[in-house]
Design a protein around this motif. Structure first.
Motif, PDB file in Angstrom:
ATOM      1  N   GLU A   3     -37.196 -56.016  11.457  1.00 44.28           N
ATOM      2  CA  GLU A   3     -37.868 -56.554  10.272  1.00 44.28           C
ATOM      3  C   GLU A   3     -37.665 -55.695   9.022  1.00 44.28           C
ATOM      4  O   GLU A   3     -37.574 -56.218   7.915  1.00 44.28           O
ATOM      5  CB  GLU A   3     -39.361 -56.709  10.561  1.00 44.28           C
ATOM      6  N   TYR A   4     -37.566 -54.367   9.206  1.00 45.75           N
ATOM      7  CA  TYR A   4     -37.533 -53.481   8.044  1.00 45.75           C
ATOM      8  C   TYR A   4     -36.238 -52.678   7.887  1.00 45.75           C
ATOM      9  O   TYR A   4     -36.012 -52.086   6.827  1.00 45.75           O
ATOM     10  CB  TYR A   4     -38.716 -52.505   8.098  1.00 45.75           C
ATOM     11  N   GLY A   5     -35.411 -52.643   8.928  1.00 45.93           N
ATOM     12  CA  GLY A   5     -34.214 -51.822   8.866  1.00 45.93           C
ATOM     13  C   GLY A   5     -34.520 -50.390   9.237  1.00 45.93           C
ATOM     14  O   GLY A   5     -35.683 -49.968   9.277  1.00 45.93           O
ATOM     15  N   TYR A   6     -33.478 -49.623   9.490  1.00 45.28           N
ATOM     16  CA  TYR A   6     -33.662 -48.246   9.954  1.00 45.28           C
ATOM     17  C   TYR A   6     -34.364 -47.375   8.907  1.00 45.28           C
ATOM     18  O   TYR A   6     -35.348 -46.702   9.203  1.00 45.28           O
ATOM     19  CB  TYR A   6     -32.310 -47.634  10.311  1.00 45.28           C
ATOM     20  N   ALA A   7     -33.866 -47.387   7.669  1.00 49.35           N
ATOM     21  CA  ALA A   7     -34.370 -46.474   6.637  1.00 49.35           C
ATOM     22  C   ALA A   7     -35.841 -46.719   6.321  1.00 49.35           C
ATOM     23  O   ALA A   7     -36.603 -45.769   6.118  1.00 49.35           O
ATOM     24  CB  ALA A   7     -33.524 -46.599   5.377  1.00 49.35           C
ATOM     25  N   ALA A   8     -36.247 -47.977   6.262  1.00 48.06           N
ATOM     26  CA  ALA A   8     -37.610 -48.309   5.851  1.00 48.06           C
ATOM     27  C   ALA A   8     -38.615 -48.287   7.001  1.00 48.06           C
ATOM     28  O   ALA A   8     -39.827 -48.404   6.764  1.00 48.06           O
ATOM     29  CB  ALA A   8     -37.630 -49.683   5.185  1.00 48.06           C
ATOM     30  N   THR A   9     -38.152 -48.134   8.205  1.00 46.23           N
ATOM     31  CA  THR A   9     -39.060 -48.144   9.353  1.00 46.23           C
ATOM     32  C   THR A   9     -39.860 -46.847   9.446  1.00 46.23           C
ATOM     33  O   THR A   9     -39.305 -45.753   9.312  1.00 46.23           O
ATOM     34  CB  THR A   9     -38.267 -48.363  10.658  1.00 46.23           C
ATOM     35  N   LYS A  10     -41.158 -46.988   9.659  1.00 48.38           N
ATOM     36  CA  LYS A  10     -42.053 -45.851   9.851  1.00 48.38           C
ATOM     37  C   LYS A  10     -42.486 -45.802  11.318  1.00 48.38           C
ATOM     38  O   LYS A  10     -42.827 -46.825  11.909  1.00 48.38           O
ATOM     39  CB  LYS A  10     -43.297 -45.977   8.962  1.00 48.38           C
ATOM     40  N   THR A  11     -42.465 -44.606  11.880  1.00 45.14           N
ATOM     41  CA  THR A  11     -42.865 -44.472  13.283  1.00 45.14           C
ATOM     42  C   THR A  11     -44.326 -44.861  13.494  1.00 45.14           C
ATOM     43  O   THR A  11     -44.705 -45.308  14.574  1.00 45.14           O
ATOM     44  CB  THR A  11     -42.628 -43.036  13.789  1.00 45.14           C
ATOM     45  N   ALA A  12     -45.118 -44.724  12.451  1.00 43.75           N
ATOM     46  CA  ALA A  12     -46.527 -45.112  12.559  1.00 43.75           C
ATOM     47  C   ALA A  12     -46.646 -46.614  12.812  1.00 43.75           C
ATOM     48  O   ALA A  12     -47.517 -47.060  13.581  1.00 43.75           O
ATOM     49  CB  ALA A  12     -47.268 -44.735  11.283  1.00 43.75           C
ATOM     50  N   ALA A  13     -45.788 -47.399  12.178  1.00 46.49           N
ATOM     51  CA  ALA A  13     -45.811 -48.848  12.370  1.00 46.49           C
ATOM     52  C   ALA A  13     -45.416 -49.201  13.804  1.00 46.49           C
ATOM     53  O   ALA A  13     -45.966 -50.130  14.406  1.00 46.49           O
ATOM     54  CB  ALA A  13     -44.867 -49.524  11.377  1.00 46.49           C
ATOM     55  N   ILE A  14     -44.456 -48.469  14.338  1.00 51.71           N
ATOM     56  CA  ILE A  14     -44.038 -48.696  15.727  1.00 51.71           C
ATOM     57  C   ILE A  14     -45.184 -48.360  16.676  1.00 51.71           C
ATOM     58  O   ILE A  14     -45.472 -49.105  17.617  1.00 51.71           O
ATOM     59  CB  ILE A  14     -42.795 -47.849  16.056  1.00 51.71           C
ATOM     60  N   ALA A  15     -45.839 -47.231  16.427  1.00 48.89           N
ATOM     61  CA  ALA A  15     -46.964 -46.813  17.269  1.00 48.89           C
ATOM     62  C   ALA A  15     -48.088 -47.839  17.226  1.00 48.89           C
ATOM     63  O   ALA A  15     -48.686 -48.168  18.257  1.00 48.89           O
ATOM     64  CB  ALA A  15     -47.467 -45.452  16.825  1.00 48.89           C
ATOM     65  N   ASP A  16     -48.374 -48.352  16.036  1.00 49.10           N
ATOM     66  CA  ASP A  16     -49.436 -49.354  15.897  1.00 49.10           C
ATOM     67  C   ASP A  16     -49.112 -50.610  16.698  1.00 49.10           C
ATOM     68  O   ASP A  16     -49.980 -51.160  17.394  1.00 49.10           O
ATOM     69  CB  ASP A  16     -49.630 -49.722  14.422  1.00 49.10           C
ATOM     70  N   LEU A  17     -47.868 -51.087  16.589  1.00 51.28           N
ATOM     71  CA  LEU A  17     -47.481 -52.300  17.296  1.00 51.28           C
ATOM     72  C   LEU A  17     -47.475 -52.077  18.809  1.00 51.28           C
ATOM     73  O   LEU A  17     -47.854 -52.966  19.578  1.00 51.28           O
ATOM     74  CB  LEU A  17     -46.096 -52.766  16.838  1.00 51.28           C
ATOM     75  N   ALA A  18     -47.075 -50.894  19.226  1.00 54.14           N
ATOM     76  CA  ALA A  18     -47.056 -50.567  20.656  1.00 54.14           C
ATOM     77  C   ALA A  18     -48.441 -50.238  21.193  1.00 54.14           C
ATOM     78  O   ALA A  18     -48.626 -50.113  22.405  1.00 54.14           O
ATOM     79  CB  ALA A  18     -46.114 -49.391  20.909  1.00 54.14           C
ATOM     80  N   GLU A  19     -49.399 -50.075  20.277  1.00 55.47           N
ATOM     81  CA  GLU A  19     -50.781 -49.713  20.632  1.00 55.47           C
ATOM     82  C   GLU A  19     -50.813 -48.389  21.390  1.00 55.47           C
ATOM     83  O   GLU A  19     -51.479 -48.243  22.424  1.00 55.47           O
ATOM     84  CB  GLU A  19     -51.443 -50.830  21.444  1.00 55.47           C
ATOM     85  N   LEU A  20     -50.076 -47.424  20.841  1.00 53.04           N
ATOM     86  CA  LEU A  20     -50.027 -46.082  21.397  1.00 53.04           C
ATOM     87  C   LEU A  20     -50.185 -45.075  20.272  1.00 53.04           C
ATOM     88  O   LEU A  20     -49.864 -45.373  19.115  1.00 53.04           O
ATOM     89  CB  LEU A  20     -48.685 -45.843  22.107  1.00 53.04           C
ATOM     90  N   PRO A  21     -50.674 -43.866  20.559  1.00 49.61           N
ATOM     91  CA  PRO A  21     -50.789 -42.845  19.512  1.00 49.61           C
ATOM     92  C   PRO A  21     -49.404 -42.486  18.965  1.00 49.61           C
ATOM     93  O   PRO A  21     -48.413 -42.463  19.710  1.00 49.61           O
ATOM     94  CB  PRO A  21     -51.411 -41.658  20.252  1.00 49.61           C
ATOM     95  N   LYS A  22     -49.347 -42.200  17.674  1.00 48.81           N
ATOM     96  CA  LYS A  22     -48.072 -41.852  17.038  1.00 48.81           C
ATOM     97  C   LYS A  22     -47.370 -40.680  17.724  1.00 48.81           C
ATOM     98  O   LYS A  22     -46.134 -40.711  17.880  1.00 48.81           O
ATOM     99  CB  LYS A  22     -48.294 -41.545  15.555  1.00 48.81           C
ATOM    100  N   PRO A  23     -48.077 -39.630  18.165  1.00 45.99           N
ATOM    101  CA  PRO A  23     -47.394 -38.520  18.846  1.00 45.99           C
ATOM    102  C   PRO A  23     -46.612 -38.948  20.088  1.00 45.99           C
ATOM    103  O   PRO A  23     -45.664 -38.272  20.490  1.00 45.99           O
ATOM    104  CB  PRO A  23     -48.537 -37.571  19.201  1.00 45.99           C
ATOM    105  N   ASN A  24     -47.026 -40.067  20.695  1.00 48.12           N
ATOM    106  CA  ASN A  24     -46.314 -40.548  21.877  1.00 48.12           C
ATOM    107  C   ASN A  24     -44.871 -40.923  21.561  1.00 48.12           C
ATOM    108  O   ASN A  24     -43.988 -40.797  22.411  1.00 48.12           O
ATOM    109  CB  ASN A  24     -47.033 -41.763  22.486  1.00 48.12           C
TER     110      ASN A  24
END
Length: 204
Positions: free
Chosen positions: A22-43
């Motif tokens: 949806e956002y491409g590599y450069a614009a992707t934030k790991t926090a957004a991935i963590a939120d969607l995966a429903e896991l803490p960002k450090p994971n």
């Protein structure tokens, strides 16, 4: 690998596939991935180390099925059976990995800046094997003589479009998402076009 680790890695890769698509590599934030995966960002960093390594994992989640899809063309001596299985497998990849397919396609369209050289080498080797197999059947008189590479391009385009241009297809069909029947109809039509269009003959 523990069951919990495997489950979490799968959740992260699936979430990352969608966010990268949806956002491409450069614009992707790991926090957004963590939120969607429903896991803490450090994971994210615990399991993958960095965004770059996670991106590679997403690409590999698409590459491995793509490489495995070529098995029917190598295993079966009957080109009708082989091409039918290959086309269906390619469509199943679009069905089962829609976001990873978009990430892979976007990477290719941008000149593959993040695609590791070892993956490029494996894909290139696979293409050589497939074109050699098609050429072999042509030499045996089991199908018309066509450019094997362009035949592969046509199959790739017609199967991967069901993932990469999913929005256009669902809009045209007037539905929110594709179902089993849609993929079955696509497999039947694409197979017919290839088999009849190239005059592919069954063995035995």
């Amino acid at each position: 690998m523990s069951r919990i680790r495997a489950k979490n890695e799968e959740k992260i890769i699936r979430a990352a596939s969608r966010i990268f698509a949806e956002y491409g590599y450069a614009a992707t934030k790991t926090a957004a991935i963590a939120d969607l995966a429903e896991l803490p960002k450090p994971n994210i960093y615990y399991y993958f180390g960095s965004k770059e390594k996670l991106y590679r994992a997403v690409l590999e989640s698409m590459v491995e099925p793509l490489l495995a899809a070529s098995e029917p063309l190598v295993e079966y001596s009957d080109p009708v059976r082989a091409l039918t299985a290959y086309i269906r497998t390619k469509l199943l990849i679009s069905k089962d990995y829609p976001y990873a397919s978009k990430v892979f396609a976007n990477e290719i369209m941008h000149g593959a800046p993040h695609l590791p050289s070892d993956i490029v080498a494996r894909l290139t080797a696979q293409t050589r094997i497939l074109t050699s197999r098609l050429s072999e059947w042509m030499e045996q008189g089991l199908m018309d003589r066509v450019d094997p590479k362009h035949l592969l391009f046509a199959i790739w385009a017609s199967t991967q479009t069901y993932a990469d241009f999913n929005w256009q297809i669902t809009m045209t069909l007037g539905k929110e998402e594709l179902d089993e029947q849609d993929f079955e109809q696509a497999a039947t039509l694409i197979t017919r076009l290839v088999i009849q269009g190239c005059a592919v003959k069954a063995v035995g």
